[in-house]
Design an enzyme around this catalytic site. Sequence first.
Site, short mmCIF file in Angstrom:
data_model
loop_
_atom_site.label_atom_id
_atom_site.label_comp_id
_atom_site.label_asym_id
_atom_site.label_seq_id
_atom_site.Cartn_x
_atom_site.Cartn_y
_atom_site.Cartn_z
N ASN A 86 69.52 26.58 38.99
CA ASN A 86 68.40 27.51 38.83
C ASN A 86 67.46 26.79 37.87
O ASN A 86 67.52 26.96 36.66
CB ASN A 86 68.88 28.84 38.25
CG ASN A 86 69.88 29.51 39.19
OD1 ASN A 86 69.60 29.67 40.38
ND2 ASN A 86 71.05 29.84 38.69
N ARG A 105 77.34 30.44 33.61
CA ARG A 105 78.77 30.42 33.95
C ARG A 105 79.52 29.40 33.11
O ARG A 105 80.47 28.76 33.59
CB ARG A 105 78.99 30.16 35.44
CG ARG A 105 78.17 31.02 36.37
CD ARG A 105 78.23 32.47 36.04
NE ARG A 105 77.48 33.31 36.96
CZ ARG A 105 77.36 34.62 36.80
NH1 ARG A 105 77.89 35.24 35.78
NH2 ARG A 105 76.69 35.34 37.66
N GLU A 152 84.33 30.72 36.88
CA GLU A 152 83.50 31.93 36.94
C GLU A 152 84.28 33.15 37.42
O GLU A 152 84.18 34.23 36.84
CB GLU A 152 82.29 31.68 37.85
CG GLU A 152 81.44 32.91 38.06
CD GLU A 152 80.24 32.68 38.97
OE1 GLU A 152 79.98 31.51 39.34
OE2 GLU A 152 79.56 33.66 39.31
N ASP A 168 81.69 32.56 47.66
CA ASP A 168 81.25 32.04 46.37
C ASP A 168 82.42 31.78 45.43
O ASP A 168 82.69 32.60 44.56
CB ASP A 168 80.28 33.07 45.74
CG ASP A 168 79.54 32.48 44.55
OD1 ASP A 168 79.64 31.27 44.35
OD2 ASP A 168 78.86 33.25 43.85
N GLU A 199 69.04 33.24 46.00
CA GLU A 199 69.07 34.11 44.82
C GLU A 199 67.75 34.07 44.05
O GLU A 199 67.72 33.91 42.84
CB GLU A 199 70.23 33.69 43.90
CG GLU A 199 71.58 33.84 44.57
CD GLU A 199 72.77 33.53 43.67
OE1 GLU A 199 73.83 34.15 43.89
OE2 GLU A 199 72.66 32.67 42.78
C1 BDP Z 1 77.10 31.95 41.75
C2 BDP Z 1 76.79 32.25 40.34
C3 BDP Z 1 75.36 32.03 39.96
C4 BDP Z 1 74.90 30.69 40.48
C5 BDP Z 1 75.14 30.60 41.96
C6 BDP Z 1 74.83 29.25 42.57
O1 BDP Z 1 77.16 33.58 40.07
O2 BDP Z 1 75.26 32.13 38.59
O3 BDP Z 1 73.56 30.49 40.20
O4 BDP Z 1 76.48 30.83 42.24
O5 BDP Z 1 75.78 28.55 42.92
O6 BDP Z 1 78.45 31.65 41.79
O7 BDP Z 1 73.68 28.88 42.72
#
Ligand code: BDP
Length: 687
Positions: A209, A167, A392, A364, A290
């Site tokens: 991540n 992002r 984002e 989000d 995720e």
């Molecule tokens: C979302 C994003 C993703 C992130 C996630 C997060 O799309 O890429 O890893 O949040 O905050 O907004 O962990």
Amino acid sequence: MRNLLTGLLFLLCVQSAYSEDGYRLWLRYDKIKDERLLNLYRSRIKNIYLPGTSGTIAVMKSELTTALKGLLDKEVPFTDKITSGTLVIKIATLGIAVPESYTITSGKSQNITIGSPDDAGLLYGMFHLLRLLQTHSDVSSLNVIESPKIKTRILNHWDNLDRTVERGYAGFSIWDWHRLPEYVDPRYTDYARANASIGINAVSLTNVNANALLITPAYLEKVKVLADLFRPWHIKVFLTARFSAPMEIGGLKTADPLDADVKQWWKNKADEIYKYVPDFGGFLVKANSEGQPGPQNYNRTHADGANMLAEAVGPHGGIVMWRAFVYDSNVPDDRAKQAYSEFKPLDGKFNDNVIVQVKNGPIDFQPREPYHPLFGTMKSTPLMMELQITQEYLGQATHLVFLPVLWKENIDQADLKESNALKAVAGVANIGNDRNWTGHLFGQSNWYGYGRLAWDYNAASKQIADEWTRMTFGNDADLVQNVSALMLSSHETIVNYMTPLGLHHIMGANHHYGPGPWVSKMSRADWTSTYYHKADSLGIGFDRTDKGSKALEQYPNDAQKLWDSKDTCPEQLLLWFHHVGWNHKIAGTTLWDHLCNTYDKGLTNVRDMQTSWKSMSSKVDSDRFKHVSMLLDRQVKEAELWHHSCILYFQTFSKKPIPNGINVGDKPLEYYIGLQYPYAPGIRPRW
Ligand code: BDP
């Protein structure tokens, strides 16, 4: 001779090509042109008394030298004797014993005095004074008393070790991992200066991540170099911890947080990290979210996982920032409810040195969300709010939007001020290796605004916008008024042309760029747009009342009361909480007409932004003027895409005529559905 002239011409061109590229951010320190002010400042700052030998004092000396040489166009010497006109910066006992606090006073004696109980406060006091000079403020009778409202004010980079940025829309990561530790990019110092100037005192270097390699010796050596460089600027380093690291890099068979070997492994790892970085801040963790590994892989709770890491860093004074961004497509419940459902029962179960990091809203980082219901409910757990500086879901580095307005909306709604809820604050960085740091020049205002709000969430958006404009573009009254007004209206404008009336998450799939309300097929339903807008022949919106998903129940009574009825719910959140009939009466018309009108208002207003900026052409240098102009031209085109395609798409459900006077162009809906952005930047590689 001819060659010489050509050479000179070339040099001039090169210079002008690079002269106003935005690299200097808000720390430009150009000479003050107003003679009266210049003389006043010169008479108040004839020399500087700044005793001490710490690293922080050393960097302050260098900053003051550069800044005053630029602003006052004169060398200002350091002195060990205070006389009339000396700028005095020294440790002092203040009425407030809060670390990092400071006072700035001036009066008849011709001296300006900055006092603080610690070096950090002196550093911040210095930047405050420089800001006063840059914004042409009166410094003849100062009585400033400042202390931070939030202790830890961190930037979260989502940078990967291969230099891609999740992002990220401003190029590659500024961390040149491959060439560290030997090659230390001078940019790291400018980064630290910029952060220190707005009170940011912590950074987490890499993506949530996480990659376990980050905490291996090869990378810790590199981390150490950055931490050493940041230390004088009063910035602590945090690292993202991959929960499965004991297996991936430690050779263990499990990462179960209750397993004795796992616990010991993390303790040893923490001890090792502190050898490299003695003031290491601690870990930031995304777990069981995720696809990331976490304690639930072993039937343990988030508290079990967080506490295990907290025990490892605790003896060294470290903390754990444990993210509450969790949702699971296998759980049938509304995604907006899931973090609350999972974390609320854990209230009181976290160790003292754990802070639960909660996004500002329950989905989000949308252009507009209500505040996250965990704020105000986790009474026995320290919380921190996570804000997203990188855009984002808000047009990325192409659209101009001033985000403090959005953040303040949630901070104010949640009334965090009196609660346990703001022990720290995190901002997901929008910084990359683009020459201007943030891709869009106005992205700098969001980095700046984040720091200023993190220091004082009561600061008004207008004050922040004014300050930034003055420091970035100059103090011309017209310019400040126009640019600041444009910034302040930009958030409502973008909401109106993207997701009006409480719509959310209707962007393109994966990359989240551009309109995609038609996105209905993805590997998880809770990533599609149709999951969120629920448009059908009857109406549109997500019913979160007790007749729907019951998400509203997670809020306190007064919020519930306000948002529960379509008649009292502010229109800005109407479709967030309600499925509303197309003929519902609103704003003197039907919902359908009002939806179209609001899209149209957004489009009109973004065109106004474009016109307003164009009128500033004589007041902004041509490089930066052009940069913003070109991006605004593109923003207008994309606002048209949003406007035309969303109206056409939702019309397939409402089956009603588009109100008179609204122009949706000459292309059919299929054209918009067919638009693809396969190489949109910042996309997450591992979806
Ligand atoms: C979302 C994003 C993703 C992130 C996630 C997060 O799309 O890429 O890893 O949040 O905050 O907004 O962990």
